[in-house]
Motif scaffolding. Structure first.
Motif, PDB file in Angstrom:
ATOM      1  N   UNK A  71      31.200  -9.785 -63.090  1.00 23.52           N
ATOM      2  CA  UNK A  71      31.432  -9.946 -61.652  1.00 23.52           C
ATOM      3  C   UNK A  71      32.759  -9.295 -61.308  1.00 23.52           C
ATOM      4  N   UNK A  72      32.707  -8.380 -60.346  1.00 28.25           N
ATOM      5  CA  UNK A  72      33.901  -7.647 -59.911  1.00 28.25           C
ATOM      6  C   UNK A  72      34.165  -7.972 -58.436  1.00 28.25           C
ATOM      7  N   UNK A  73      35.459  -8.065 -58.149  1.00 22.68           N
ATOM      8  CA  UNK A  73      35.864  -8.221 -56.741  1.00 22.68           C
ATOM      9  C   UNK A  73      36.547  -6.950 -56.279  1.00 22.68           C
ATOM     10  N   UNK A  74      36.174  -6.470 -55.103  1.00 25.66           N
ATOM     11  CA  UNK A  74      36.747  -5.244 -54.546  1.00 25.66           C
ATOM     12  C   UNK A  74      38.083  -5.568 -53.901  1.00 25.66           C
ATOM     13  N   UNK A  75      39.125  -4.906 -54.438  1.00 27.63           N
ATOM     14  CA  UNK A  75      40.443  -5.025 -53.806  1.00 27.63           C
ATOM     15  C   UNK A  75      40.720  -3.738 -53.048  1.00 27.63           C
ATOM     16  N   UNK A  76      41.952  -3.605 -52.569  1.00 27.64           N
ATOM     17  CA  UNK A  76      42.285  -2.428 -51.760  1.00 27.64           C
ATOM     18  C   UNK A  76      42.154  -1.139 -52.554  1.00 27.64           C
ATOM     19  N   UNK A  77      42.455  -1.141 -53.857  1.00 21.59           N
ATOM     20  CA  UNK A  77      42.482   0.107 -54.611  1.00 21.59           C
ATOM     21  C   UNK A  77      41.485   0.154 -55.763  1.00 21.59           C
ATOM     22  N   UNK A  78      40.952  -1.016 -56.228  1.00 19.21           N
ATOM     23  CA  UNK A  78      40.078  -0.984 -57.411  1.00 19.21           C
ATOM     24  C   UNK A  78      39.153  -2.189 -57.391  1.00 19.21           C
ATOM     25  N   UNK A  79      38.378  -2.290 -58.507  1.00 26.51           N
ATOM     26  CA  UNK A  79      37.525  -3.453 -58.717  1.00 26.51           C
ATOM     27  C   UNK A  79      38.152  -4.293 -59.841  1.00 26.51           C
TER      28      UNK A  79
END
Length: 595
Positions: free
Chosen positions: A18-26
């Motif tokens: 499970x990945x969360x999308x941040x401003x610059x990456x996952x």
């Protein structure tokens, strides 16, 4: 899920990355699933899960789609479908990614499927490809729809801009299709025509326009001419609840489809009012003329019409005596009742008496039934006795009694009948001379000439000849369907001005109709005229009757041509240079500018 990071123990239940999308990456969330790292990656224990995003080409493609899906604001899930990664994991590993959104947070869930998924993978892959193809088609459709919508909005904006410019210029616009039915009417055109646009759409020129049918025919005829020969069509609409509106209608072909037509309507009511103020009234009911003598006739008609007394109308044959009688009737309180003209010439006593007063069956040979005469038929209205100088003396006696008593007696009867009829009499003979010779009763003359009107012969109102000619020309070319004839040549007008016109206005109208029938060019030429006008003596050109009116003739010509000097010069028979010189010499340049 809440706005905070989920509990890692809770996330481990999904057995997925499970990945969360941040401003610059996952960023990876929670514990690693049981299948990660797979056997092929155990030689690289330092590989963090986030690098799968960069190493898998298919996953990168899905992340691109996921970003569009997140930005679209749609809800639910965005699934990648199944795909295998043999090169990345060292064995056939079937994966599926899912993009989800919770409030402002964005997640990507990567799941692995076991070996039992392999037999159905081709079917799933095919479904995935069809899904991708469908999605691409939907996206293409949405892009095309957006482009068409943009073009439509731009076209509507351009149309609105053009309509705003035309409305600002006071031009109404009407578009007709190939069947001459209205497909579009601008707001300005609707305002000028004083009608609801919804009532105009789909209707034709003849059936849908609030002007006279003859004007619609003229507009239709103008549209059939070559563009170089077209002229504006003047139209006057009698307003029911408004003042009359004068329009100029210009007929243009649609540049996109020559079968379609564009009508440009211009309100010239103010200019027409100024022209009328300049040249004075040119028409009174159906009488045409603006010379001082005719203006005096118009004034006297207005004075006499409202007074319920007999009127004697005196004038040569063809001067328009019946038109004057009709105007008197129309302006009188009797205008809603009948108007009957009776010619008294060439009839026997009994026949004229029968026509006027009626007869009883058997009153004379051939009287097979009771007959109602004109006096009874015109009850409440007006009776015109034309050529009253030819009325037999016995009938004059009876008529005198009718005028005095207001009663008639049918031939063969003895019972008087009350009648309420206004009597107008017309003659082209000097009745006083007839009285002197005993051919007309003096007491009847005094009774019928309580009010009098004399119509001048055409030779005494030559300045009206161009106006009358133009009026008859416009009327006849429509009636005869000769719209290709555009006008009257200057030399032809000169013939009209030189001729003596013994038949007066009626002869002028007949001559113009004769010429129009035989005309084969754009203008009526002298060779088209009847023989009697072809032999007009040229010396009459210098008649002193014309010179003193040169200034007025020029003003009239400018008014008729709406200030177009070249056409006005032709109308008065001058060269353009001479015309311009006379404008300066007569000091009418300022007046001409106001036309």
């Amino acid at each position: 899920m809440s706005g905070s990071l989920p509990d890692p123990a809770f996330l481990s239940v999904f057995d997925a990355l499970i990945f969360q999308k941040t401003a610059e990456r996952f960023d990876h969330l929670g514990d690693l699933p049981s299948w990660f790292p797979p056997p092929g990656l155990r030689q690289d224990p330092d590989l963090p899960p986030e690098q799968l995003m960069d190493r898998s080409f298919f996953l990168q493609h899905f992340l691109h789609e996921a970003r569009e899906w997140w930005e679209s604001g749609r809800t639910g899930q965005c699934k990648s479908g199944l795909w295998s990664e043999p090169a990345l994991f060292g064995e056939d590993v079937v994966l599926e990614a899912t993009a989800v959104r919770h409030r402002s947070l964005r997640y990507v869930i990567l799941q692995r499927f076991g070996p039992d998924i392999l037999p159905i993978q081709p079917l799933l892959q095919k479904a995935r490809e069809e899904q991708l193809s469908h999605r691409q088609a939907v996206n293409q459709h949405e892009r095309t729809e957006a482009q068409l919508g943009s073009r439509l909005a731009k076209s509507e904006q351009e149309r609105d801009d053009v309509m705003a410019v035309l409305d600002g210029l006071g031009l109404g616009t009407i578009m007709l299709n190939a069947n001459r039915a209205v497909t579009f009417i601008s707001g300005k055109a609707s305002e000028l025509l004083q009608t609801d646009p919804a009532r105009m759409i789909g209707r034709t020129l003849v059936e849908g326009f609030p002007w006279k049918p003859a004007d619609s025919v003229r507009v239709e005829e103008m549209g059939r001419l070559p563009r170089s020969q077209r002229q504006v069509v003047p139209v006057v609409m009698d307003g029911k609840n408004h003042s009359a509106t004068a329009l100029e209608v210009e007929v243009q072909d649609d540049p996109r489809d020559p079968r379609k037509t564009i009508l440009l309507l211009k309100d010239v009511s103010e200019m027409e009012a100024l022209r009328r103020q300049l040249v004075g009234p040119t028409q009174f009911h159906n009488l045409v003329g603006k010379c001082p003598a005719m203006r005096a006739v118009y004034e006297r008609i207005g004075d006499i019409a409202v007074v319920d007394v007999p009127v004697l109308i005196d004038g040569e044959t063809g001067t328009g005596k019946e038109l004057v009688a009709r105007a008197l009737h129309q302006l009188s309180p009797r205008h809603e009742h009948p108007f009957l003209p009776v010619n008294c010439a060439g009839l026997t006593d009994s026949l004229l008496g029968s026509q006027l007063f009626g007869h009883k069956r058997g009153a004379f040979t051939g009287a097979t039934s009771d007959h109602e005469g004109f006096f009874e038929s015109a009850e409440g209205g007006t009776l015109l006795l034309d050529e009253i100088g030819d009325m037999p003396l016995p009938i004059q006696t009876t008529l005198l009694r009718v005028l005095q008593e207001g009663e008639i007696i049918r031939l063969g009867e003895s019972r008087p009948r009350k009648v309420n009829v206004r009597v107008l009499a017309a003659t082209n003979q000097p009745l006083q001379e007839l009285v002197d010779r005993g051919a007309f009763r003096a007491d009847l003359l005094y009774r019928i000439r309580v009010a009098r009107l004399r119509l001048p012969p055409l030779r005494e109102r030559r300045e009206d000849i161009p106006l009358l000619s133009t009026a008859f020309f416009e009327k006849s070319r429509v009636a005869f369907g000769k719209m290709q004839v555009l006008g009257i040549a200057p030399e032809t007008m000169q013939r009209f001005l030189r001729y003596s016109w013994p038949g007066n206005v009626r002869e002028l109208q007949a001559a113009l109709e004769y010429a129009l029938i035989h005309c084969r060019s754009e203008n009526i030429l002298p060779t088209d005229l009847p023989p009697e006008l072809c032999d007009v003596f040229p010396a009459v050109q210098s008649s002193p009757l014309l010179k003193p009116n040169e200034r007025q003739r020029i003003l009239d010509a400018l008014a008729q041509t709406k200030g177009k000097r070249a056409q006005a010069a032709k109308l008065v028979g001058m060269s353009r240079s001479t015309f311009y010189r006379r404008l300066t010499e007569l000091n009418i340049a300022h007046e001409e500018s106001s036309i």
